[in-house]
Design a protein around this motif. Structure first.
Motif, mmCIF file in Angstrom:
data_model
loop_
_atom_site.group_PDB
_atom_site.id
_atom_site.type_symbol
_atom_site.label_atom_id
_atom_site.label_comp_id
_atom_site.label_asym_id
_atom_site.label_seq_id
_atom_site.Cartn_x
_atom_site.Cartn_y
_atom_site.Cartn_z
ATOM 1 N N ASP A 155 85.304 87.990 3.454
ATOM 2 C CA ASP A 155 86.401 88.880 3.811
ATOM 3 C C ASP A 155 86.090 89.644 5.094
ATOM 4 N N ASN A 156 84.910 90.218 5.149
ATOM 5 C CA ASN A 156 84.543 91.079 6.273
ATOM 6 C C ASN A 156 84.298 90.311 7.568
ATOM 7 N N LYS B 17 77.283 88.091 -3.267
ATOM 8 C CA LYS B 17 78.610 88.647 -2.952
ATOM 9 C C LYS B 17 79.286 87.932 -1.774
ATOM 10 N N GLY C 6 81.926 96.343 -2.003
ATOM 11 C CA GLY C 6 83.315 96.318 -2.436
ATOM 12 C C GLY C 6 83.665 95.035 -3.158
ATOM 13 N N ASN C 7 84.896 94.968 -3.575
ATOM 14 C CA ASN C 7 85.386 93.798 -4.298
ATOM 15 C C ASN C 7 86.081 92.836 -3.336
ATOM 16 N N PRO C 8 86.026 91.545 -3.635
ATOM 17 C CA PRO C 8 86.734 90.586 -2.783
ATOM 18 C C PRO C 8 88.225 90.890 -2.748
ATOM 19 N N GLU C 9 88.837 90.662 -1.606
ATOM 20 C CA GLU C 9 90.267 90.904 -1.448
ATOM 21 C C GLU C 9 91.090 89.644 -1.687
ATOM 22 N N TYR D 169 87.084 80.110 -3.168
ATOM 23 C CA TYR D 169 87.529 81.424 -2.712
ATOM 24 C C TYR D 169 88.502 81.240 -1.566
ATOM 25 N N ARG E 221 83.061 88.564 -0.707
ATOM 26 C CA ARG E 221 83.294 89.828 0.003
ATOM 27 C C ARG E 221 82.762 89.754 1.435
#
Length: 182
Positions: free
Chosen positions: A71-72, A65, A12-15, A38, A68
């Motif tokens: 994020d997770n 990545k 997925g893409n970074p939020e 980031y 991302r």
């Protein structure tokens, strides 16, 4: 069957917000370094965040990545809210990354981090500061943590190139840190 070699955390893409390229004019080196930051969506001004600095930044924002992944792992509570920084070598990657000295760490601690503190609230606990890289970037990360042990308690190095690419070389660390047989 997986459609990618990437782990699920990297899909997925970074939020959050990956900055445009920035330049740090280094007095320590006498030339500029490019970097990006980031900021995850969980970051809140006034609440100090952890710090992670990656060498070879373009590989971490692109191939690995990392934004991302952050994020997770922030969402699942595996790591605290973390500002990540992706710095690229400037003029001579081998001299910047493979030389066993305090020079690169001086650039980070006296120039880059003060610049980051103008934008982000960061923890002042070395247990909340990490540095990492792969190949020569991993060797560089280890060198910075070795030279600045009161600032960086966490180091990530994978496929570190701990060889004598520069003088003095990182092979000296191997002799200093490996267990001695009696």
């Amino acid at each position: 069957m997986p459609t990618s070699n990437l782990p699920p955390e990297a899909m997925g893409n970074p939020e959050g917000e990956l900055s445009a390229g920035k330049q740090l004019q280094s007095k320590v080196y006498g030339y500029s370094f490019n970097y990006r930051t980031y900021k995850p969506t969980a970051y809140q001004a006034g609440k100090p965040a952890a710090l992670m600095i990656f060498q070879d930044g373009g590989n971490y924002t692109g191939n690995f990545k990392a934004p991302r992944v952050f994020d997770n792992v922030i969402k699942d509570g595996s790591v605290p809210v973390t500002i990540s920084v992706y710095i690229d070598p400037a003029c001579d990657r081998s001299k910047e990354y493979d030389t066993r000295s305090a020079k690169y760490g001086m650039m980070l601690t006296t120039e880059l981090i003060p610049e980051l503190l103008k934008t982000f609230d960061l923890v002042d606990d070395p247990n909340g500061w990490a540095i990492g890289g792969h190949s020569s970037g991993g060797s560089c990360a280890f060198n910075v943590a070795w030279q600045f042990p009161t600032m960086f308690h966490k180091v990530m190095t994978h496929s570190g190139s701990f060889v004598n690419l520069q003088t003095p070389g990182d092979a000296d660390y191997i002799n200093l840190s490996r267990p001695r047989c009696r």
